[in-house]
Design a protein around this motif. Structure first.
Motif, PDB file in Angstrom:
ATOM      1  N   ARG A 168       0.889  -1.180   0.000  1.00 28.19           N
ATOM      2  CA  ARG A 168       0.000   0.000   0.000  1.00 28.19           C
ATOM      3  C   ARG A 168       0.915   1.213   0.000  1.00 28.19           C
ATOM      4  O   ARG A 168       1.324   1.710   1.051  1.00 28.19           O
ATOM      5  N   TYR A 169       1.210   1.665  -1.202  1.00 31.19           N
ATOM      6  CA  TYR A 169       2.256   2.666  -1.439  1.00 31.19           C
ATOM      7  C   TYR A 169       1.638   4.058  -1.520  1.00 31.19           C
ATOM      8  O   TYR A 169       0.529   4.225  -2.017  1.00 31.19           O
ATOM      9  N   ALA A 170       2.384   5.048  -1.051  1.00 33.48           N
ATOM     10  CA  ALA A 170       1.886   6.423  -1.134  1.00 33.48           C
ATOM     11  C   ALA A 170       2.990   7.385  -1.529  1.00 33.48           C
ATOM     12  O   ALA A 170       4.149   7.218  -1.142  1.00 33.48           O
ATOM     13  N   LEU A 171       2.609   8.371  -2.260  1.00 27.74           N
ATOM     14  CA  LEU A 171       3.310   9.593  -2.653  1.00 27.74           C
ATOM     15  C   LEU A 171       4.005   9.486  -4.013  1.00 27.74           C
ATOM     16  O   LEU A 171       4.872   8.642  -4.245  1.00 27.74           O
ATOM     17  N   GLU A 202       3.942   1.795   2.821  1.00 26.26           N
ATOM     18  CA  GLU A 202       5.166   2.167   2.104  1.00 26.26           C
ATOM     19  C   GLU A 202       5.050   3.621   1.658  1.00 26.26           C
ATOM     20  O   GLU A 202       4.081   3.982   0.972  1.00 26.26           O
ATOM     21  N   VAL A 203       6.019   4.451   2.056  1.00 35.33           N
ATOM     22  CA  VAL A 203       5.908   5.894   1.817  1.00 35.33           C
ATOM     23  C   VAL A 203       7.207   6.427   1.220  1.00 35.33           C
ATOM     24  O   VAL A 203       8.293   6.207   1.764  1.00 35.33           O
ATOM     25  N   GLY A 275       6.641   0.754  11.838  1.00 35.38           N
ATOM     26  CA  GLY A 275       6.669  -0.473  11.056  1.00 35.38           C
ATOM     27  C   GLY A 275       6.357  -0.257   9.592  1.00 35.38           C
ATOM     28  O   GLY A 275       6.015  -1.203   8.870  1.00 35.38           O
ATOM     29  N   MET A 276       6.467   0.981   9.120  1.00 36.40           N
ATOM     30  CA  MET A 276       6.238   1.307   7.712  1.00 36.40           C
ATOM     31  C   MET A 276       7.586   1.347   6.980  1.00 36.40           C
ATOM     32  O   MET A 276       8.631   1.528   7.610  1.00 36.40           O
ATOM     33  N   THR A 277       7.547   1.198   5.678  1.00 36.19           N
ATOM     34  CA  THR A 277       8.769   1.203   4.886  1.00 36.19           C
ATOM     35  C   THR A 277       9.039   2.586   4.325  1.00 36.19           C
ATOM     36  O   THR A 277       8.227   3.102   3.539  1.00 36.19           O
TER      37      THR A 277
END
Length: 774
Positions: A168-171, A202-203, A275-277
Motif C-alpha cells: 500500500r504505497y503512497a506519494l 510504504e511511503v 513499522g512502515m517502509t
C-alpha cells in the motif's frame, strides 16, 4: 574529500548500525542469538527491532518460531496527536503473531482495544473504528473529531481485517514539489499519521535526497560549489531526481542540504518506528555535465530535452565507474537515512535517450548495485507512458520489483499482466496534477477495476499506489482509494459516500447526504478514457477569449454537469448549524463554493467572447465586471481556510533561508513553480506555465485577477479605439510576480472571514447570474 561529515545524530546511528553489522557477521545469519541482538539495539534506539531478513527468529520468515513484540510507543504517540482527547480510551496491543497487515478491534464503551501486526496497522484499526463505529472522520484535510462524545462507543462485536494486498504505497515523485518542499517535520509527521490511519505501509521519502549526491560526487571530480549550482532549489528537485532538469531555483546552500537531510532522516525514522517502509530514491546513473572527462572509463549519454530543460547526463550502468559511484551514493545515503527494503528509480522517465546503452544489461546493473548495497531490496518503478520498457523488465529479477501504475484509472482496455509480463504491480491513481484545487476523481473506475483485476487468473496485482501529484486535496478520494485495500467485499459507491457524509460532519444530516450525493454522481464519478483528473479553472488560466483550461495538459472541458456542484453548495449551506463547527465542514464548504465559482468561469468566458466579437462595449463591460466580482469572491472564500492560503506556502519557503538573499531565492523557487514553473523556454516552449495553478487566496488577488484585468483592459481599449488589442508579454508579467517578495496572511491568524456567509453570497450570485441568463 573536502566535504563536511553528515549530521551528528546520523553519525551515531551509523556507528550503531556498524556495530550490529559486525555482530551479524560474527554470529552468522542463522544464529538464534541474532534476533536478541536486534532487540537489544532496538531497545537502545527506542524503536522497533531491526529486521534481519531470512533469519529463523525474524517475524514472517519461513522458520520463525517466536515473533517479537514491537514497541507500540510510536503508535501511541501518533494516537495522542490524532485524538488528543480520546487517546487514553484506546489500548494498543502488539500482535506480530497475527500475520502481516492485520488488526482486530473490540471493546466496551470508553475502553477500545486494538490488536495489530505493526504500529501502523494498529493505527489503521483505530481508523476503522472511527469510520465504522464512532462515525468520525480525520481527513486530509479537515476532521470532525470535535463531534465525538466524551466516552467513545462500544464495538458491537470484535472485528478483524486483513489487508487484501501486501503493498500500500503512497506519494508521487512530485509530491514534495507540489505539496510543499519547505514543510516542517511536524507537517510530514502529520502526513505519516494520516497515511498509517488509512492503511498505507510504504511511503516515498524525498526530503534531503540531494545530500547523498552532493557528498558522493565530490569523490568523482566535482567541487562543492559546482554541485551546489547543479542541484535545483527544493521546489524543483522532484524533477531533478527524475532526471528531467538541473540547476533551476538554486543555488542551494550546504546548510540547507544538511538540514533537509536531517529532516529526511527524521521522516524515515518516524516511518520505521511505525513499522512502515521508508521508500528512498535509488541510484540509476544521473550525473553532472563532464562526468566522463573527469572519470576514466566512464561512458555517459546526453539525455536531451525535457520541456525546454536540458536533462542531466546518464552514466551507463554497465561501466565499472557506475558500480563505484552507486556504492558511494548508497553509503552516503545510509549514513543519513539508514537502510530500507524499497527504493524508487525510473530510468528514462518521460523520454530520455538510450544511445548505445543496452537497456536490459543496464537495468541488471542498476539492480545489482542496489542489491550489493541492500540485499533483496525491492525496486519500485513508475508505470507511466511507455515505462517501464520491456527491455528493462527483461534485465531484472521482477520478483524484487514493483510497478506503481499511474494509469490504472485513466485508460481503457488495460491488461497489466500482458503489458508487463506478469511483473508485480500496484493499481494506482493520479487524480491530481500540479496541486490543482479542482474537486473530483474516477472513483467509480477504482471500484469497478480493483476487485476483478485482483481476482483474475494469473493476476499480478499486489498493491495499491496512492499517487496524486499533490496531496491534501479531495479528502473523499483519499479515504475511498485507501479503503480498497482493506474492505473484503466490493465497495458500494453510493452507500460509501452516504456514510462518508455522515462521519465527515459527525452524524447523519439529510442536507449533507444530499450534497455528497450530488458530488458523488458528478465530479467523483468521472469515467476513464483520457483523463484521471477533472478540469481546472479558467480564472487561473493565462488570459485568452478562447481559453479552455489553465494547465496545458488538463481537460479542455467539463468532465461532469456543472449544476451538480452548485446544488451541492446549496445543500451544504443548509447543514444543521450544530455540525458547522468542524474543520471538515469549513474545508468542504469553502472547496465546494470555490469549485462552483470555477465552473461558472466556463460559462462566463464564452459570453465575454461573444460580446467582444459583437463589439458590444456595454455588455462587454458588464460581463467583465461580473468576472472580476467572481475573482474577488474567489479570493475571499479561499481566505477563510488555512489550506487555501498562499501566505503559508511563501512563509514556509522563506523560513529555510539563513539571510534575506537566501530567503528571496527560496521564495522565488516556491513562487515560480506556481506560475512560470521554469525559465522562458520551458514556460512557453515546454508549456509549463500555470501547470501548478491553484485557487488560493493571495494567488488569485495578486496574480490571476490582475492578469485578467490587464487583458480585459487591452480588449476594451481595442473596442474603444477600433484597433487591434495591444500584445502583452505574459511570461514577463508572470516572472515579475514570481520575483516579488510581498507578504500574505499565514499561520494561525491567516484565515479571515465567515465561510458560511461568503459561500452563501457565492450561491446567491450564481443563482442571480443563472436567472439573468434566462
Amino acid at each position: 574529500m573536502t566535504n563536511s561529515p553528515p549530521p551528528r545524530r546520523r553519525r551515531a546511528q551509523l556507528r550503531r548500525r556498524a556495530a550490529l553489522a559486525a555482530l551479524v557477521a560474527l554470529l552468522g545469519a542463522g544464529s538464534p542469538a541474532l534476533a536478541d541482538v536486534a532487540d537489544d539495539v532496538a531497545d537502545v534506539r527506542g524503536r522497533a527491532p531491526v529486521p534481519v531478513p531470512d533469519s529463523p527468529g525474524s517475524p514472517g520468515s519461513p522458520g520463525a518460531s517466536r515473533p517479537r513484540a514491537f514497541d507500540v510507543g510510536p503508535a501511541r504517540e501518533a494516537l495522542r496527536r490524532l485524538l488528543p482527547r480520546h487517546a487514553d480510551q484506546f489500548t494498543l496491543v502488539p500482535d506480530p503473531a497475527a500475520g502481516a497487515d492485520r488488526f482486530t478491534v473490540s471493546g466496551s464503551a470508553g475502553a477500545i482495544t486494538v490488536r495489530g501486526s505493526t504500529g501502523a496497522t494498529l493505527l489503521t484499526g483505530v481508523g476503522w473504528y472511527l469510520q465504522h463505529v464512532a462515525g468520525a472522520d480525520i481527513g486530509w484535510p479537515g476532521d470532525s473529531i470535535g463531534m465525538l462524545p466524551a466516552r467513545l462507543p462500544a464495538v458491537p462485536a470484535p472485528v478483524t481485517r486483513s489487508a487484501l494486498v501486501p503493498h500500500r504505497y503512497a506519494l508521487n515523485d512530485t509530491d514534495d514539489g507540489y505539496s510543499g518542499a519547505y514543510r516542517t517535520f511536524e507537517q510530514h509527521q502529520r502526513q505519516i499519521d494520516l497515511l498509517a490511519l488509512h492503511g498505507i505501509n510504504e511511503v516515498f521519502v524525498q526530503a534531503g535526497a540531494e545530500y547523498p549526491y552532493y557528498r558522493a560526487l565530490q569523490g568523482f571530480g566535482y567541487s562543492a560549489d559546482e554541485l551546489r549550482e547543479w542541484i535545483p532549489g527544493p521546489g524543483h528537485q522532484s524533477w531533478w531526481l527524475l532526471q528531467n532538469l538541473s540547476g533551476f531555483g538554486g543555488p542551494v546552500s550546504e546548510r540547507l542540504m544538511r538540514e533537509r537531510a536531517e529532516l529526511g532522516g527524521q521522516i524515515a525514522e518516524q516511518l520505521r518506528g511505525l513499522g512502515m517502509t521508508p521508500v528512498l530514491p535509488g541510484y540509476f546513473g544521473t550525473v553532472p555535465p563532464g562526468f566522463a572527462a573527469r572519470n576514466a572509463g566512464a561512458k555517459t549519454v546526453a539525455q536531451g530535452d525535457w520541456a525546454g530543460f536540458d536533462r542531466p547526463d546518464w552514466l551507463d550502468p554497465t561501466s565499472p565507474v557506475f558500480g563505484k559511484l552507486a556504492a558511494s551514493y548508497y553509503a552516503e545515503q545510509r549514513a543519513v537515512f539508514g537502510d530500507s527494503g524499497m527504493y524508487r528509480m525510473s530510468p528514462l522517465h518521460e523520454g530520455g535517450t538510450v544511445g548505445t546503452v543496452d537497456v536490459k544489461a543496464a537495468a541488471g546493473a542498476v539492480q545489482k548495485a542496489l542489491h550489493t548495497a541492500h540485499p533483496g531490496a525491492m525496486w519500485a518503478v513508475l508505470g507511466w507512458q511507455d515505462s517501464p520498457k520491456p527491455e528493462l523488465l527483461a534485465g531484472v529479477d521482477t520478483s524484487k520489483l514493483l510497478i506503481l501504475d499511474g494509469l490504472s484509472d485513466r485508460y481503457n482496455r488495460l491488461d497489466r499482466e500482458a503489458r508487463w509480463g506478469g511483473a508485480p504491480y500496484a493499481m494506482g491513481t493520479i487524480y491530481n496534477f500540479g496541486g490543482h484545487t479542482t474537486i473530483g476523481a474516477n472513483t467509480s473506475v477504482w471500484i469497478e477495476r480493483f476487485g476483478p483485476w485482483r481476482a483474475k487468473a494469473g493476476s499480478a496485482l499486489k498493491g495499491i499506489a496512492y499517487l496524486p501529484e499533490a496531496t491534501g486535496t479531495n479528502p473523499a478520494a483519499f479515504d475511498l482509494f485507501t479503503d480498497l485495500a482493506w474492505e473484503p467485499s466490493p465497495i458500494d459507491q453510493r452507500k460509501w459516500f452516504a456514510d462518508f457524509a455522515a462521519r465527515r460532519y459527525g452524524r447523519a444530516d439529510k442536507e449533507a447526504a444530499a450534497a455528497w450525493e450530488e458530488l458523488r454522481t458528478g465530479p467523483y464519478s468521472t469515467s476513464s478514457g483520457l483523463w484521471s483528473e477533472s478540469q481546472d479553472s479558467l480564472f487561473t488560466a493565462r488570459p485568452s477569449l478562447t481559453a479552455v483550461g489553465a494547465a496545458y495538459w488538463s481537460p479542455k472541458s467539463m468532465r461532469y454537469p456543472a449544476d451538480g456542484v452548485r446544488r451541492a453548495l446549496d445543500h451544504l449551506l443548509k447543514v444543521d448549524p450544530k455540525l458547522r463547527g468542524s474543520s471538515a465542514y469549513r474545508f468542504d464548504l469553502v472547496d465546494t463554493a470555490r469549485q462552483a465559482l470555477a465552473n461558472h468561469s466556463r460559462v462566463l468566458l464564452p459570453k465575454i467572447k461573444a460580446a467582444y466579437e459583437a463589439e458590444d462595449l456595454a455588455r462587454f463591460r458588464t460581463l467583465t465586471s461580473e468576472w472580476a466580482d467572481g475573482e474577488r469572491r474567489l479570493d475571499a472564500i479561499t481566505g477563510c481556510d488555512p489550506d487555501f492560503l498562499l501566505g503559508n506556502w511563501l512563509a514556509a519557503a522563506r523560513s529555510w533561508g539563513a539571510d534575506e538573499a537566501e530567503q528571496d531565492r527560496y521564495e522565488y523557487d516556491a513562487r515560480s513553480i506556481l506560475s512560470v514553473w521554469g525559465r522562458r523556454s520551458t514556460s512557453e516552449g515546454g508549456f509549463l506555465h500555470d501547470y501548478a495553478n491553484r485557487e488560493w487566496s493571495g494567488l488569485v488577488s495578486e496574480l490571476y485577477a490582475p492578469r485578467w484585468a490587464a487583458y480585459f483592459e487591452s480588449l476594451e481599449e481595442s473596442l474603444v479605439r477600433r484597433a487591434a488589442p495591444r500584445e502583452i508579454d505574459w511570461h514577463a508579467f508572470e516572472e515579475d510576480w514570481a520575483r516579488r517578495t510581498t507578504r500574505h496572511p499565514s499561520g494561525a491568524d491567516g484565515p479571515s472571514g465567515d465561510p458560511h456567509a461568503l459561500a452563501a453570497d457565492i450561491a446567491a450570485a450564481l443563482k442571480s447570474s443563472e436567472g439573468a441568463a434566462r
